[in-house]
Write a protein that holds these residues in place. Structure first.
Motif, PDB file in Angstrom:
ATOM      1  N   GLU A 149      19.415  68.944  76.108  1.00  0.00           N
ATOM      2  CA  GLU A 149      20.240  68.998  77.200  1.00  0.00           C
ATOM      3  C   GLU A 149      21.437  67.847  77.133  1.00  0.00           C
ATOM      4  O   GLU A 149      22.367  68.044  77.714  1.00  0.00           O
ATOM      5  CB  GLU A 149      19.351  68.600  78.591  1.00  0.00           C
ATOM      6  N   MET A 150      21.006  66.849  76.133  1.00  0.00           N
ATOM      7  CA  MET A 150      22.257  65.910  75.893  1.00  0.00           C
ATOM      8  C   MET A 150      23.464  66.689  75.195  1.00  0.00           C
ATOM      9  O   MET A 150      24.729  66.414  75.436  1.00  0.00           O
ATOM     10  CB  MET A 150      21.461  64.593  75.324  1.00  0.00           C
ATOM     11  N   LEU A 151      23.126  67.653  74.359  1.00  0.00           N
ATOM     12  CA  LEU A 151      24.051  68.135  73.516  1.00  0.00           C
ATOM     13  C   LEU A 151      24.824  69.087  74.439  1.00  0.00           C
ATOM     14  O   LEU A 151      26.060  69.274  74.344  1.00  0.00           O
ATOM     15  CB  LEU A 151      23.656  68.864  72.430  1.00  0.00           C
ATOM     16  N   GLU A 152      24.317  69.562  75.505  1.00  0.00           N
ATOM     17  CA  GLU A 152      24.958  70.325  76.406  1.00  0.00           C
ATOM     18  C   GLU A 152      26.192  69.416  77.230  1.00  0.00           C
ATOM     19  O   GLU A 152      27.234  69.857  77.460  1.00  0.00           O
ATOM     20  CB  GLU A 152      24.055  71.157  77.725  1.00  0.00           C
ATOM     21  N   ILE A 153      25.508  68.243  77.635  1.00  0.00           N
ATOM     22  CA  ILE A 153      26.643  67.151  78.266  1.00  0.00           C
ATOM     23  C   ILE A 153      27.769  66.995  77.477  1.00  0.00           C
ATOM     24  O   ILE A 153      28.926  66.952  77.920  1.00  0.00           O
ATOM     25  CB  ILE A 153      25.710  65.892  78.703  1.00  0.00           C
TER      26      ILE A 153
ATOM     27  N   PRO B  30      26.326  58.613  70.494  1.00  0.00           N
ATOM     28  CA  PRO B  30      26.318  57.600  71.254  1.00  0.00           C
ATOM     29  C   PRO B  30      25.694  57.768  72.591  1.00  0.00           C
ATOM     30  O   PRO B  30      25.676  56.985  73.497  1.00  0.00           O
ATOM     31  CB  PRO B  30      28.086  57.655  71.796  1.00  0.00           C
ATOM     32  N   GLY B  31      24.600  58.353  72.385  1.00  0.00           N
ATOM     33  CA  GLY B  31      23.670  58.438  73.479  1.00  0.00           C
ATOM     34  C   GLY B  31      24.264  58.784  74.998  1.00  0.00           C
ATOM     35  O   GLY B  31      25.132  59.622  74.958  1.00  0.00           O
ATOM     36  N   VAL B  32      23.914  58.086  75.801  1.00  0.00           N
ATOM     37  CA  VAL B  32      24.360  58.257  77.060  1.00  0.00           C
ATOM     38  C   VAL B  32      25.598  57.464  77.426  1.00  0.00           C
ATOM     39  O   VAL B  32      26.300  57.375  78.497  1.00  0.00           O
ATOM     40  CB  VAL B  32      23.657  57.803  78.365  1.00  0.00           C
ATOM     41  N   GLN B  33      26.071  56.623  76.466  1.00  0.00           N
ATOM     42  CA  GLN B  33      27.037  55.677  76.497  1.00  0.00           C
ATOM     43  C   GLN B  33      28.590  56.389  76.788  1.00  0.00           C
ATOM     44  O   GLN B  33      29.679  55.697  76.936  1.00  0.00           O
ATOM     45  CB  GLN B  33      27.323  54.555  75.510  1.00  0.00           C
ATOM     46  N   VAL B  34      28.579  57.667  76.365  1.00  0.00           N
ATOM     47  CA  VAL B  34      29.920  58.483  76.502  1.00  0.00           C
ATOM     48  C   VAL B  34      30.101  59.076  77.962  1.00  0.00           C
ATOM     49  O   VAL B  34      31.301  59.459  78.062  1.00  0.00           O
ATOM     50  CB  VAL B  34      30.325  59.027  75.307  1.00  0.00           C
ATOM     51  N   MET B  35      29.056  59.016  78.606  1.00  0.00           N
ATOM     52  CA  MET B  35      28.989  59.683  79.860  1.00  0.00           C
ATOM     53  C   MET B  35      29.474  58.966  81.103  1.00  0.00           C
ATOM     54  O   MET B  35      29.771  57.529  80.842  1.00  0.00           O
ATOM     55  CB  MET B  35      27.595  59.863  80.139  1.00  0.00           C
ATOM     56  N   ASP B  36      29.726  59.622  82.088  1.00  0.00           N
ATOM     57  CA  ASP B  36      30.294  58.951  83.455  1.00  0.00           C
ATOM     58  C   ASP B  36      28.777  57.782  84.013  1.00  0.00           C
ATOM     59  O   ASP B  36      27.815  58.449  83.527  1.00  0.00           O
ATOM     60  CB  ASP B  36      30.749  59.669  84.288  1.00  0.00           C
ATOM     61  N   LYS B  37      29.005  56.837  84.666  1.00  0.00           N
ATOM     62  CA  LYS B  37      28.055  56.141  85.064  1.00  0.00           C
ATOM     63  C   LYS B  37      26.819  56.960  85.707  1.00  0.00           C
ATOM     64  O   LYS B  37      25.640  56.600  85.168  1.00  0.00           O
ATOM     65  CB  LYS B  37      28.570  54.938  85.961  1.00  0.00           C
TER      66      LYS B  37
ATOM     67  N   GLY C 145      35.968  62.970  67.345  1.00  0.00           N
ATOM     68  CA  GLY C 145      35.897  63.215  65.799  1.00  0.00           C
ATOM     69  C   GLY C 145      34.717  63.081  65.241  1.00  0.00           C
ATOM     70  O   GLY C 145      34.433  63.595  64.010  1.00  0.00           O
ATOM     71  N   LEU C 146      33.572  62.370  65.686  1.00  0.00           N
ATOM     72  CA  LEU C 146      32.310  62.320  65.090  1.00  0.00           C
ATOM     73  C   LEU C 146      31.564  63.565  65.761  1.00  0.00           C
ATOM     74  O   LEU C 146      31.050  64.443  65.037  1.00  0.00           O
ATOM     75  CB  LEU C 146      31.463  61.161  65.679  1.00  0.00           C
ATOM     76  N   MET C 147      30.792  63.459  67.294  1.00  0.00           N
ATOM     77  CA  MET C 147      29.934  64.577  67.619  1.00  0.00           C
ATOM     78  C   MET C 147      30.836  65.787  67.723  1.00  0.00           C
ATOM     79  O   MET C 147      30.223  66.882  67.476  1.00  0.00           O
ATOM     80  CB  MET C 147      29.543  64.116  68.903  1.00  0.00           C
ATOM     81  N   GLY C 148      31.985  65.827  67.783  1.00  0.00           N
ATOM     82  CA  GLY C 148      32.885  66.945  67.974  1.00  0.00           C
ATOM     83  C   GLY C 148      32.858  67.941  66.602  1.00  0.00           C
ATOM     84  O   GLY C 148      32.737  68.994  66.672  1.00  0.00           O
ATOM     85  N   PHE C 149      32.880  67.029  65.822  1.00  0.00           N
ATOM     86  CA  PHE C 149      32.702  67.606  64.385  1.00  0.00           C
ATOM     87  C   PHE C 149      31.307  68.419  64.204  1.00  0.00           C
ATOM     88  O   PHE C 149      31.069  69.372  63.728  1.00  0.00           O
ATOM     89  CB  PHE C 149      33.144  66.713  63.151  1.00  0.00           C
ATOM     90  N   TYR C 150      30.393  67.251  64.062  1.00  0.00           N
ATOM     91  CA  TYR C 150      28.965  67.616  63.869  1.00  0.00           C
ATOM     92  C   TYR C 150      28.334  68.840  64.755  1.00  0.00           C
ATOM     93  O   TYR C 150      27.685  69.722  64.251  1.00  0.00           O
ATOM     94  CB  TYR C 150      28.023  66.572  63.960  1.00  0.00           C
ATOM     95  N   MET C 151      28.939  68.794  65.831  1.00  0.00           N
ATOM     96  CA  MET C 151      28.526  70.044  66.819  1.00  0.00           C
ATOM     97  C   MET C 151      29.119  71.406  66.635  1.00  0.00           C
ATOM     98  O   MET C 151      28.900  72.364  67.237  1.00  0.00           O
ATOM     99  CB  MET C 151      28.616  69.663  68.390  1.00  0.00           C
TER     100      MET C 151
END
Length: 357
Positions: free
Chosen positions: A30-34, A96-103, A50-56
């Motif tokens: 579910e986090m990858l969907e976010i 980055p876990g949840v740290q890239v998400m809105d609050k 550059g990081l998760m955009g690449f790996y995904m």
């Protein structure tokens, strides 16, 4: 220096200690969907893209391996652990876990991720332990989640993936997190994140933004900001864990001490004030390090000598670094049996409060 051969088909043999790997990543699907929704939006953070955009999105064998392993919490992960002779993983929500998400999303999903991890630990209680993910975007909510993670979920450490959208824990607005971690005797694992916009471009253009160099630079900077901001003077019982041989800070200790004294004396920066101790003292007394990604005997021995043998822990950095031969090389270190058992097993049991078997 001869590197272990990651293509080896050998397997580690039995050992007179458990191998507890203490920086091992996972990701709920579910986090990858976010993440996909974030990546499809406008003004995406370049480091995250550059990081998760690449790996995904990459079809490369490495990227596919990482994404497959991140989301498996059962048969595949356990097989890889068995192949490497790893008895237990201490799991942390991947950067980055949840740290890239809105609050709001971050606060909500941190709870979901922690429940997801707790469920995996219940399924495999002798193979997994875990760290509590929190949303620094809301320090008060993060403090409450630390309390819930310790008291209800049975986890005894916190993972924070370095900066949160360019902001650092050295800012006093985040210090409720430190207060909660200290109160619940839960060390904070400060794990790398992709570089924030102000640092990203010079590293990226040389291909040095990731684990090869940029991660260590940025996370080491974050740890130093915490030290020089006086966090450990305010929270003397707080403990920090740094991976990758302490993001190289033990090797800088002499110069850090000398130049911190000189900088305070010069009165050049309002942000650099006297501390009760030297930077190296906080490293020795408030910081643990893991060797994640660094299967190199000289560095491990130096760190044991500098920090103490009870402050250096084994980690693999699965699935980003998954090499059986590294375990074999570390088993073969010229080291006293007592120090080797501390490195692989008993330090982790102490730091993460893992019941001995």
């Amino acid at each position: 220096m001869q590197l272990p051969d990651p293509s080896s088909t050998r397997h580690p043999g039995p050992a007179p200690y458990l191998r507890i790997a203490t920086e091992e990543a996972f990701a709920p699907p579910e986090m990858l969907e976010i993440y996909r929704r974030i990546l499809s939006g406008a003004n995406v953070d370049p480091g995250f893209r550059g990081l998760m955009g690449f790996y995904m999105s990459s079809p490369s064998e490495r990227a596919q391996h990482i994404m497959r392993c991140l989301t498996d919490m059962d048969a595949l992960r356990l097989k890889h652990m068995d192949d490497c002779g790893v008895d237990m993983q201490v799991l942390a929500l991947t950067s980055p876990g949840v740290q890239v998400m809105d609050k709001a999303t971050a606060v909500s999903f941190a709870r979901i991720a922690n429940d997801y991890l707790a469920d995996a630990i219940r399924r495999h209680p002798t193979r997994f332990a875990g760290m509590i993910a929190v949303a620094p975007q809301d320090p008060q909510a993060a403090a409450k989640e630390i309390e819930r993670g310790v008291s209800q979920l049975g986890m005894n450490a916190v993972v924070i993936n370095s900066h949160t959208q360019g902001e650092y824990l050295s800012d006093t607005k985040f210090w409720d997190i430190f207060a909660a971690a200290e109160a619940h005797d839960a060390p904070i694992y400060l794990h790398p994140n992709s570089l924030p916009p102000g640092m990203y471009e010079p590293f990226m253009e040389a291909g040095l933004d990731g684990a090869i160099y940029g991660f260590g630079v940025e996370t080491g900077l974050h740890a130093l900001r915490i030290i020089t901001a006086g966090v450990f003077d305010r929270f003397p019982k707080l403990r920090l864990i740094l991976g990758h041989m302490g993001e190289a800070l033990p090797f800088w200790a002499y110069r850090l001490d000398y130049m911190h004294r000189a900088t305070v004396k010069s009165q050049r920066y309002d942000s650099v004030k006297p501390l009760r101790r030297q930077p190296s003292d906080y490293l020795r007394e408030n910081v643990y390090i893991t060797n994640s990604g660094v299967a190199w005997e000289p560095a491990i021995k130096f760190s044991q000598d500098f920090l103490g043998a009870d402050r250096v822990l084994y980690a693999m950095d699965y699935p980003y670094q998954h090499a059986v031969d590294e375990v074999i090389a570390l088993d073969g270190m010229t080291m006293s049996p007592e120090h080797k058992k501390r490195f692989f097993q008993t330090n982790a049991e102490t730091v993460f409060k893992i019941p001995p078997r």
